[in-house]
Design a protein around this motif. Structure first.
Motif, short mmCIF file in Angstrom:
data_model
loop_
_atom_site.label_atom_id
_atom_site.label_comp_id
_atom_site.label_asym_id
_atom_site.label_seq_id
_atom_site.Cartn_x
_atom_site.Cartn_y
_atom_site.Cartn_z
N LEU A 96 0.82 -1.22 0.00
CA LEU A 96 0.00 0.00 0.00
C LEU A 96 0.85 1.27 0.00
N GLY A 98 4.33 3.79 -1.07
CA GLY A 98 4.86 4.26 -2.36
C GLY A 98 6.14 3.56 -2.78
N ARG A 101 6.24 2.14 -6.50
CA ARG A 101 5.45 2.81 -7.56
C ARG A 101 6.32 3.57 -8.55
N GLY A 147 -1.21 5.51 -4.85
CA GLY A 147 -1.48 6.46 -3.76
C GLY A 147 -2.93 6.93 -3.81
N CYS A 148 -3.37 7.49 -2.71
CA CYS A 148 -4.77 7.91 -2.61
C CYS A 148 -5.05 9.09 -3.54
N GLY A 178 -9.27 14.02 3.96
CA GLY A 178 -9.57 13.84 5.37
C GLY A 178 -8.31 13.40 6.09
N TYR A 202 -0.69 21.95 2.46
CA TYR A 202 0.59 21.43 2.96
C TYR A 202 1.41 20.86 1.81
N HIS A 207 4.51 17.71 -3.13
CA HIS A 207 3.91 16.46 -2.65
C HIS A 207 4.51 15.26 -3.40
N GLN A 208 4.75 14.17 -2.65
CA GLN A 208 5.42 12.97 -3.23
C GLN A 208 4.55 12.28 -4.28
N LEU A 233 -5.67 19.76 3.86
CA LEU A 233 -6.22 18.91 4.92
C LEU A 233 -7.56 19.50 5.39
C1 LIG Z 1 -3.69 13.71 4.61
C2 LIG Z 1 -2.31 13.20 4.39
O1 LIG Z 1 -1.37 13.56 5.08
N1 LIG Z 1 -2.15 12.34 3.39
C3 LIG Z 1 -0.87 11.76 3.09
C4 LIG Z 1 -1.09 10.66 2.12
C5 LIG Z 1 0.06 9.70 2.27
C6 LIG Z 1 0.14 8.65 1.30
O2 LIG Z 1 -0.82 8.09 0.85
O3 LIG Z 1 1.40 8.39 1.02
P1 LIG Z 1 1.99 7.40 -0.06
O4 LIG Z 1 0.95 7.21 -1.09
O5 LIG Z 1 3.14 8.12 -0.57
O6 LIG Z 1 2.28 6.15 0.63
C7 LIG Z 1 0.11 12.79 2.49
O7 LIG Z 1 -0.35 13.77 1.92
O8 LIG Z 1 1.32 12.53 2.53
#
Ligand SMILES: CC(=O)N[C@@H](CCC(=O)OP(=O)(O)O)C(=O)O
Ligand SMILES: NC(=O)C1=CN([C@@H]2O[C@H](COP(=O)(O)OP(=O)(O)OC[C@H]3O[C@@H](n4cnc5c(N)ncnc54)[C@H](OP(=O)(O)O)[C@@H]3O)[C@@H](O)[C@H]2O)C=CC1
Length: 344
Positions: A96, A98, A101, A147-148, A178, A202, A207-208, A233
């Motif tokens: 699940l 990164g 990926r 990733g989400c 969320g 943020y 962002h990664q 957020l």
């Molecule tokens: C709200 C929040 O902090 N979200 C995380 C999602 C982290 C995530 O899904 O990280 P990987 O897919 O890289 O594993 C972030 O933005 O980093």
């Protein structure tokens, strides 16, 4: 089938347990922890009393080899030290995080600030976005679960870029999540008193998930994208909304964009394309594996606004991971995932 979950005490792990407990092909769920052993997971989480009887076990390769599927729901930099030793030994592997990926190790290291996974393992990993990679997923040994934010963003943009209806060199995505997206480890940003009645941006332009989204667009459409992507957020537990803006290409119309999405996803059980919804919200997918998408053309600016919503723990993590497991194991893609969103 015997399932192992490494990181079972985390939010992604708990969501896997919730789905797999009633999955028609799962007989045993084994839970592994790096920090606690020989105690019931229900001692930590009361909602699991009488549901998971196994105790938390140490992460031992020989024990993991006896299982049919192993999920890792661990922080970045962990699965890359565990899963390579399991490749080819028996279990199907679904990560699940990164770690597998990003194809280029230098890019992974630059954006994640962790040592990259061994190159041969990354090359074996299949990017687990089922709506786009189904045949490869069915034959994979190791799945890099997306990733989400990339899941929400990519599902909405890919058909429009592939069909030449929007310009991929000028993409802007404004995404909101969320707080469960940040996992179970509290931080300054997620502290109740700073989260509540607040709204934060943020990792501005850093962002990664940016390289993951750009890499996937290029791989799947052969077009080179340039994306400005920012994350926010929201004081809620679950849900992601990704709102993207892109110039129309080749004189594309509202009807063409909507039809491209509907045609591309006509046979996909978890993507729903909406028309003319004046209000679009994360609750319409809460607790489910759906990704809902709507596109609205703005004739005044000649741009499209493309919005998608998912539940970050479901289609953004554990739900998609189970969808991948179903494909890997030859089960019905929707097994265990036929859940109506929890709207109220
Ligand atoms: C709200 C929040 O902090 N979200 C995380 C999602 C982290 C995530 O899904 O990280 P990987 O897919 O890289 O594993 C972030 O933005 O980093
Ligand atoms: N939350 C979300 O919405 C999403 C998360 N992800 C990614 O999925 C992964 C899991 O996320 P999430 O469940 O939210 O994270 P959590 O922080 O909630 O849980 C991670 C779990 O990993 C275990 N862990 C921590 N350090 C180690 C270690 N060194 N070795 C082995 N296990 C360790 C911990 O359990 P224990 O101490 O018991 O070992 C912990 O409970 C992350 O990489 C995250 O970025 C991806 C998409 C969405």
């Amino acid at each position: 089938m015997k399932i192992g979950i490494i990181g079972a005490t985390g939010y992604g792990g708990l969501e896997l347990i919730r789905i797999l407990h009633t999955h028609p092909h799962v007989t045993e769920i084994h839970v592994f922890s790096s920090s606690e052993q020989d105690i019931q997971i229900s001692n930590k989480y009361a909602h699991l009393v009488n549901i998971i009887d196994h105790s938390l076990q140490p992460i031992e390769i020989d024990r993991l080899k006896e299982l049919n599927v192993v999920f890792t729901g661990t922080p970045a930099g962990v699965a890359s030290t565990i899963l390579p030793a399991l490749i080819g030994t028996g279990p199907k592997l679904i990560d699940l995080s990164g770690d597998f990926r990003i194809q280029d190790p230098a890019i992974y290291e630059a954006w994640y600030n962790h040592k990259p996974a061994p190159t041969d393992a990354v090359q074996k990993a299949i990017y687990g976005l089922p709506e786009w990679n189904k045949p490869q997923i069915q034959n994979a040994e190791l799945i890099a679960n997306p990733g989400c934010y990339p899941t929400a963003t990519l599902l909405s943009l890919l058909p429009l870029i592939k069909e030449g209806l929007i310009d991929p060199s000028q993409l802007y995505t404004d995404a909101k999540s969320g707080v469960s997206g940040a996992g179970n480890k509290p931080s300054q940003l997620t502290h109740y008193s700073e989260l509540n009645e607040n709204f934060s941006i943020y990792k501005i332009n850093a962002h990664q998930h940016i390289p993951e989204i750009e890499q996937t667009i290029e791989t799947l459409t052969t077009k080179k994208p340039l994306l400005t992507f920012n994350t926010h957020l929201v004081p809620m537990t679950r849900g992601i909304m990704a709102t993207s803006y892109a110039p129309l290409a080749n004189g594309a119309t509202q009807q063409q964009l909507t039809e491209a999405l509907k045609t591309r996803y006509a046979n996909e059980p978890f993507v729903r394309i909406h028309d003319n919804k004046p209000v679009f919200s994360t609750k319409q997918v809460y607790g489910s594996n759906y990704c809902d998408i709507q596109v609205v053309v703005d004739p005044r600016t000649n741009r499209a606004t493309i919005v998608s919503v998912i539940d970050n723990l479901m289609k953004g993590a554990a739900g998609q991971a189970v969808q991948n497991m179903n494909l890997l194991c030859g089960f019905d893609e929707t097994a265990g995932l036929d859940l109506v969103p929890l709207m109220i």
